[in-house]
Design a protein around this motif. Structure first.
Motif, PDB file in Angstrom:
ATOM      1  N   LYS A  76       0.846  -1.210   0.000  1.00  0.00           N
ATOM      2  CA  LYS A  76       0.000   0.000   0.000  1.00  0.00           C
ATOM      3  C   LYS A  76       0.881   1.260   0.000  1.00  0.00           C
ATOM      4  O   LYS A  76       1.938   1.272   0.621  1.00  0.00           O
ATOM      5  CB  LYS A  76      -0.860   0.002   1.262  1.00  0.00           C
ATOM      6  N   PRO A  77       0.420   2.361  -0.646  1.00  0.00           N
ATOM      7  CA  PRO A  77       1.201   3.603  -0.622  1.00  0.00           C
ATOM      8  C   PRO A  77       1.259   4.211   0.778  1.00  0.00           C
ATOM      9  O   PRO A  77       0.296   4.104   1.542  1.00  0.00           O
ATOM     10  CB  PRO A  77       0.431   4.527  -1.570  1.00  0.00           C
ATOM     11  N   LYS A  78       2.413   4.814   1.093  1.00  0.00           N
ATOM     12  CA  LYS A  78       2.554   5.536   2.374  1.00  0.00           C
ATOM     13  C   LYS A  78       2.799   7.015   2.038  1.00  0.00           C
ATOM     14  O   LYS A  78       2.893   7.372   0.864  1.00  0.00           O
ATOM     15  CB  LYS A  78       3.745   4.974   3.159  1.00  0.00           C
ATOM     16  N   SER A  79       2.984   7.822   3.083  1.00  0.00           N
ATOM     17  CA  SER A  79       3.208   9.259   2.828  1.00  0.00           C
ATOM     18  C   SER A  79       4.586   9.473   2.210  1.00  0.00           C
ATOM     19  O   SER A  79       5.540   8.753   2.542  1.00  0.00           O
ATOM     20  CB  SER A  79       3.154  10.049   4.135  1.00  0.00           C
ATOM     21  N   CYS A  80       4.668  10.470   1.353  1.00  0.00           N
ATOM     22  CA  CYS A  80       5.940  10.836   0.730  1.00  0.00           C
ATOM     23  C   CYS A  80       6.921  11.289   1.817  1.00  0.00           C
ATOM     24  O   CYS A  80       6.569  12.046   2.703  1.00  0.00           O
ATOM     25  CB  CYS A  80       5.684  11.970  -0.264  1.00  0.00           C
ATOM     26  N   ILE A  81       8.146  10.814   1.728  1.00  0.00           N
ATOM     27  CA  ILE A  81       9.151  11.203   2.721  1.00  0.00           C
ATOM     28  C   ILE A  81      10.117  12.256   2.157  1.00  0.00           C
ATOM     29  O   ILE A  81      11.127  12.587   2.770  1.00  0.00           O
ATOM     30  CB  ILE A  81       9.938   9.965   3.247  1.00  0.00           C
ATOM     31  N   ILE A 117       7.103  13.918  -8.224  1.00  0.00           N
ATOM     32  CA  ILE A 117       6.407  14.160  -6.958  1.00  0.00           C
ATOM     33  C   ILE A 117       5.505  15.392  -7.060  1.00  0.00           C
ATOM     34  O   ILE A 117       4.406  15.425  -6.506  1.00  0.00           O
ATOM     35  CB  ILE A 117       7.414  14.279  -5.773  1.00  0.00           C
ATOM     36  N   ARG A 125       1.364  15.681  -6.457  1.00  0.00           N
ATOM     37  CA  ARG A 125       0.704  16.641  -5.554  1.00  0.00           C
ATOM     38  C   ARG A 125      -0.327  17.477  -6.311  1.00  0.00           C
ATOM     39  O   ARG A 125      -1.428  17.693  -5.829  1.00  0.00           O
ATOM     40  CB  ARG A 125       1.747  17.561  -4.917  1.00  0.00           C
ATOM     41  N   GLU A 152      -3.475  15.550  -6.960  1.00  0.00           N
ATOM     42  CA  GLU A 152      -4.357  15.412  -5.782  1.00  0.00           C
ATOM     43  C   GLU A 152      -5.350  16.555  -5.706  1.00  0.00           C
ATOM     44  O   GLU A 152      -6.459  16.414  -5.217  1.00  0.00           O
ATOM     45  CB  GLU A 152      -3.514  15.414  -4.499  1.00  0.00           C
ATOM     46  N   CYS A 163      10.280   4.630  -5.811  1.00  0.00           N
ATOM     47  CA  CYS A 163       9.707   5.341  -4.647  1.00  0.00           C
ATOM     48  C   CYS A 163       9.617   4.425  -3.407  1.00  0.00           C
ATOM     49  O   CYS A 163       8.900   3.432  -3.423  1.00  0.00           O
ATOM     50  CB  CYS A 163       8.330   5.877  -5.003  1.00  0.00           C
ATOM     51  N   ALA A 168       8.114   4.997  -0.747  1.00  0.00           N
ATOM     52  CA  ALA A 168       6.787   5.122  -0.121  1.00  0.00           C
ATOM     53  C   ALA A 168       5.701   4.518  -1.013  1.00  0.00           C
ATOM     54  O   ALA A 168       4.504   4.633  -0.698  1.00  0.00           O
ATOM     55  CB  ALA A 168       6.484   6.590   0.166  1.00  0.00           C
ATOM     56  N   ARG A 185       4.414   5.474  -3.761  1.00  0.00           N
ATOM     57  CA  ARG A 185       3.427   6.436  -4.275  1.00  0.00           C
ATOM     58  C   ARG A 185       3.059   6.062  -5.720  1.00  0.00           C
ATOM     59  O   ARG A 185       3.952   5.737  -6.525  1.00  0.00           O
ATOM     60  CB  ARG A 185       3.974   7.876  -4.282  1.00  0.00           C
TER      61      ARG A 185
END
Ligand code: SF4
Ligand code: SF4
Length: 436
Positions: free
Chosen positions: A361-366, A382, A386, A389, A414, A416, A418
């Motif tokens: 599953k995708p996580k938050s961008c770091i 990236i 954004r 979204e 990536c 995360a 994404r």
């Protein structure tokens, strides 16, 4: 010549070993072939046959006056059973001609040009168009248009893409090994059309046999073979031009703007067959592999063959399959209906297990910036994600979204997970619809 490389790129597990030494096998013709009337960049074709009509193998069944179009031909002889909108492997549905094979294998008359050197550029381009030749590296761009750049552009180099940088695939690799003479003759025809001296075949250095075979086949022809460092997406047109010619194609421009034309090596073989043997494009070499396949193979398959028949022949295991992909794992399309057919641009069928797919599953961008570092087009994936979204499609366009080649390197790298390429594809579709 010197190898210059290109910016960015990734090196996913190659997974070529399973099929790299598998000689091309001819796959049996299917009882029913389903041939979508859209197998090129451009508008769908209009059928030129009727339900109930008998067609011959190689007979034209769809055509269009559209600038970016090429005709499509029946890959078998038999009776047209249906002409209707059907599921298409590259998304959605498309008008499709269904032909019931009578196994008589009766061909249309084939016009051959054995001494093509006596033909004009215009005559050869007309043949290449009429035989339905498109770029066979996956993009399916009509070849006669690529070979006819605007009169005010000076073409100095013809580059042949034998990189086959997508993991798992060995379709171009096997064509170069087994049909090297056709590839070389096709390149000579292209050189004649373009009026260029310099022709270079770029092959990634994980295909040593191809490199050797092509070097031998090119001896005395003036065509060069350049081994390229294995790095995805080396086979992208702009990456190839940078790696071989050290030239950067400006944003929004075509390779011809820097004096280059790029074509795939399998397309070169198809050009030879079209011109010298009079053959329309009726089949494609496809790599069938993945851990849910017990007998990985390279098969020569008639266009219109349902993929479920091919998968079954290669030992498809539906118990362990997670995803079936048409094409490579980086740019290919997931398939949900396995009755869809092989089309001109099909290079691979992958039956992948969970272990082979990235199902996290995708996580938050770091904010690590890796997606920017690997982008071969110097874009900022990236930022696109954004903007997407917040549905800021026009802003995505202002930041050169349309330069993205959808290579998937950003999503691959990536940490995360994404869905960057997905956001980009949606953004491109929205931008196109805003411009209509
Ligand atoms: S932004 Fe586009 S070109 Fe750049 S890495 Fe991502 S998919 Fe590839
Ligand atoms: S690679 Fe992924 S985590 Fe890193 S900046 Fe890009 S989107 Fe964010």
């Amino acid at each position: 010549m010197k190898f210059f490389g290109f910016k960015g790129g990734v090196h996913p597990p190659e997974n070529k070993i399973q099929t790299e030494n598998q000689a091309i096998e001819i796959f049996k013709a299917s009882k029913m072939v389903t041939i979508p009337l859209l197998q090129h960049i451009g508008v769908p074709l209009t059928p030129c046959v009727e339900v109930g009509e008998r067609v011959l193998k190689g007979q034209k069944i769809g055509d269009s006056q559209g600038f970016l179009s090429v005709p499509i031909h029946s890959s078998v002889s038999g009776i047209v059973k249906k002409i209707e909108v059907m599921p298409f492997p590259l998304m959605g549905e498309v008008l499709t001609v269904v032909v019931e094979n009578d196994f008589a294998d009766e061909w249309v008359e084939l016009k051959k040009i054995e001494d093509w050197k006596k033909s004009s550029k215009e005559e050869l381009l007309a043949v290449i168009k009429e035989k339905g030749i498109v770029g066979l590296g996956g993009a399916a761009f009509p070849t006669h248009i690529k070979l006819n750049p605007p009169a005010d552009t000076k073409i100095e180099a013809l580059l042949l893409n034998g990189a086959e940088c997508e993991p798992y695939l060995n379709s171009d690799n096997r064509v170069m090994i087994e049909d090297s003479e056709k590839v070389v003759e096709g390149i000579k025809i292209m050189k004649h059309i373009l009026g260029v001296e310099l022709a270079v075949i770029g092959i990634e250095d994980n295909k040593l046999e191809s490199i050797e075979v092509m070097k031998n086949a090119c001896k005395g022809t003036g065509i060069e073979v350049m081994p390229l460092k294995t790095m995805y997406p080396q086979g992208g047109e702009k990456s190839l031009i940078k790696a071989i010619l050290n030239k950067e194609v400006p944003s929004g421009k075509l390779p011809s703007s820097v004096g280059a034309v790029v074509n795939n090596t399998t397309t070169a073989a198809a050009i030879y067959d079209a011109v010298v043997n009079g053959l329309p494009l009726l089949d494609k070499v496809v790599t069938i592999t993945g851990k849910a396949i017990s007998e990985p193979k390279n098969l020569k398959v008639l266009i219109g063959t349902p993929i479920n028949e091919i998968l079954e022949y290669c030992g498809y295991n539906e118990e362990i399959v997670e995803k079936v992909v048409m094409g490579g794992p980086m740019m290919g399309m997931a398939q949900f209906k396995l009755e869809v057919p092989v089309i001109k641009g099909t290079s691979g069928l992958l039956a992948l297990t969970k272990e082979e797919t990235n199902a996290c599953k995708p996580k938050s961008c770091i904010g690590c910036g890796k997606c920017v570092d690997v982008c071969p087009m110097s874009l900022e994936p990236i930022m696109y994600a954004r903007l997407a979204e917040f549905s800021q499609w026009e802003d995505m366009g202002r930041y050169h979204l349309m330069d993205c080649i959808e290579c998937g390197s950003c999503s691959y790298i990536c940490p995360a997970n994404r869905p960057l390429t997905e956001a980009i594809k949606i953004g491109k579709a929205k931008l196109r619809s805003l411009k209509k």
